[in-house]
Motif scaffolding. Structure first.
Motif, PDB file in Angstrom:
ATOM      1  N   GLY A   1       6.432   0.529   1.114  1.00 55.23           N
ATOM      2  CA  GLY A   1       6.610   1.773   1.863  1.00 55.23           C
ATOM      3  C   GLY A   1       6.098   1.723   3.290  1.00 55.23           C
ATOM      4  O   GLY A   1       6.007   2.752   3.945  1.00 55.23           O
ATOM      5  N   GLY A   2       5.740   0.520   3.763  1.00 56.19           N
ATOM      6  CA  GLY A   2       5.223   0.424   5.124  1.00 56.19           C
ATOM      7  C   GLY A   2       3.819   0.978   5.265  1.00 56.19           C
ATOM      8  O   GLY A   2       3.378   1.340   6.348  1.00 56.19           O
ATOM      9  N   ILE A   3       3.111   1.034   4.153  1.00 63.98           N
ATOM     10  CA  ILE A   3       1.734   1.531   4.124  1.00 63.98           C
ATOM     11  C   ILE A   3       0.803   0.330   4.224  1.00 63.98           C
ATOM     12  O   ILE A   3       1.052  -0.719   3.634  1.00 63.98           O
ATOM     13  N   TYR A   4      -0.270   0.504   4.974  1.00 66.60           N
ATOM     14  CA  TYR A   4      -1.248  -0.565   5.159  1.00 66.60           C
ATOM     15  C   TYR A   4      -2.613  -0.060   4.723  1.00 66.60           C
ATOM     16  O   TYR A   4      -2.863   1.148   4.703  1.00 66.60           O
ATOM     17  N   TYR A   5      -3.496  -0.994   4.380  1.00 63.88           N
ATOM     18  CA  TYR A   5      -4.845  -0.596   3.998  1.00 63.88           C
ATOM     19  C   TYR A   5      -5.835  -1.711   4.285  1.00 63.88           C
ATOM     20  O   TYR A   5      -5.471  -2.869   4.433  1.00 63.88           O
ATOM     21  N   LYS A   6      -7.098  -1.301   4.349  1.00 64.55           N
ATOM     22  CA  LYS A   6      -8.202  -2.233   4.505  1.00 64.55           C
ATOM     23  C   LYS A   6      -9.215  -1.886   3.415  1.00 64.55           C
ATOM     24  O   LYS A   6      -9.557  -0.722   3.231  1.00 64.55           O
ATOM     25  N   VAL A   7      -9.677  -2.897   2.681  1.00 63.47           N
ATOM     26  CA  VAL A   7     -10.671  -2.679   1.628  1.00 63.47           C
ATOM     27  C   VAL A   7     -12.036  -2.460   2.281  1.00 63.47           C
ATOM     28  O   VAL A   7     -12.491  -3.287   3.064  1.00 63.47           O
ATOM     29  N   LEU A   8     -12.663  -1.336   1.946  1.00 59.31           N
ATOM     30  CA  LEU A   8     -14.012  -1.053   2.424  1.00 59.31           C
ATOM     31  C   LEU A   8     -15.046  -1.398   1.354  1.00 59.31           C
ATOM     32  O   LEU A   8     -16.159  -1.797   1.658  1.00 59.31           O
ATOM     33  N   LYS A   9     -14.636  -1.224   0.079  1.00 57.70           N
ATOM     34  CA  LYS A   9     -15.515  -1.542  -1.045  1.00 57.70           C
ATOM     35  C   LYS A   9     -14.654  -1.879  -2.251  1.00 57.70           C
ATOM     36  O   LYS A   9     -13.689  -1.177  -2.543  1.00 57.70           O
ATOM     37  N   GLU A  10     -14.997  -2.973  -2.938  1.00 57.51           N
ATOM     38  CA  GLU A  10     -14.293  -3.373  -4.155  1.00 57.51           C
ATOM     39  C   GLU A  10     -14.840  -2.575  -5.329  1.00 57.51           C
ATOM     40  O   GLU A  10     -16.050  -2.406  -5.457  1.00 57.51           O
ATOM     41  N   GLY A  11     -13.949  -2.125  -6.190  1.00 62.77           N
ATOM     42  CA  GLY A  11     -14.353  -1.377  -7.366  1.00 62.77           C
ATOM     43  C   GLY A  11     -14.451  -2.268  -8.589  1.00 62.77           C
ATOM     44  O   GLY A  11     -14.812  -3.442  -8.496  1.00 62.77           O
ATOM     45  N   LEU A  12     -14.074  -1.710  -9.732  1.00 67.62           N
ATOM     46  CA  LEU A  12     -14.195  -2.413 -11.009  1.00 67.62           C
ATOM     47  C   LEU A  12     -13.306  -3.639 -11.097  1.00 67.62           C
ATOM     48  O   LEU A  12     -13.651  -4.611 -11.757  1.00 67.62           O
ATOM     49  N   GLY A  13     -12.124  -3.577 -10.466  1.00 64.72           N
ATOM     50  CA  GLY A  13     -11.205  -4.711 -10.540  1.00 64.72           C
ATOM     51  C   GLY A  13     -10.775  -5.015 -11.964  1.00 64.72           C
ATOM     52  O   GLY A  13     -10.506  -6.155 -12.311  1.00 64.72           O
ATOM     53  N   ASP A  14     -10.724  -3.977 -12.796  1.00 60.56           N
ATOM     54  CA  ASP A  14     -10.401  -4.164 -14.212  1.00 60.56           C
ATOM     55  C   ASP A  14      -8.900  -4.154 -14.495  1.00 60.56           C
ATOM     56  O   ASP A  14      -8.475  -4.230 -15.645  1.00 60.56           O
ATOM     57  N   GLY A  15      -8.100  -4.063 -13.449  1.00 55.91           N
ATOM     58  CA  GLY A  15      -6.656  -4.078 -13.618  1.00 55.91           C
ATOM     59  C   GLY A  15      -6.073  -2.740 -14.050  1.00 55.91           C
ATOM     60  O   GLY A  15      -4.872  -2.611 -14.226  1.00 55.91           O
ATOM     61  N   ARG A  16      -6.909  -1.735 -14.210  1.00 59.12           N
ATOM     62  CA  ARG A  16      -6.447  -0.400 -14.601  1.00 59.12           C
ATOM     63  C   ARG A  16      -6.166   0.409 -13.345  1.00 59.12           C
ATOM     64  O   ARG A  16      -7.052   0.618 -12.524  1.00 59.12           O
TER      65      ARG A  16
END
Length: 132
Positions: A28-43
């Motif tokens: 969709g032409g949306i961009y992002y930058k990770v500020l903090k990683e969460g659980l990363g549990d794939g959910r």
């Protein structure tokens, strides 16, 4: 500034932001930058999930137009939000905190909202707190 010129400036800003280190693209032409990683549990939330999140929204000139900080977090069915949120949040896991850059077409388009001129690229800092 005329509406067409304003929309053009916003599109150019987003293209420049996309070139910055650490900025990633999603559909969709949306961009992002990770500020903090969460659980990363794939959910990840689905369109029908009820999400709980803290957020702050700004326009490209840095003007804040909305925020849940200092109050209760947003709790809403994901499909009831703007397209940019729906697309971005489906990529997030609980605990993720992202700065999301949403083109006008996936936000409010050419329509103005309180504090948001039509054609605005939206910048949201979003922290996904829960999925139900």
């Amino acid at each position: 500034m005329k509406k067409q010129e304003y929309a053009k400036v916003n599109k150019e800003w987003l293209l420049e932001k996309a070139k910055e280190e650490g900025v990633r693209e999603i559909p969709g032409g949306i961009y992002y930058k990770v500020l903090k990683e969460g659980l990363g549990d794939g959910r990840h939330p689905s369109r029908r999930s009820i999400v709980t999140a803290h957020y702050t929204g700004r326009t490209i000139n840095g003007k804040k137009f909305d925020s849940s900080l200092g109050g209760a977090p947003l709790a809403v069915r994901l499909c009831d939000l703007i397209d940019g949120w729906i697309i971005a949040m489906q990529q997030m896991c609980v605990g993720d905190k992202w700065e999301v850059y949403i083109p006008a077409e996936k936000g409010y388009g050419k329509f103005s909202q309180p504090g948001i001129p039509g054609g605005s690229t939206l910048i949201f800092e979003i922290e996904l707190l829960g999925i139900a």
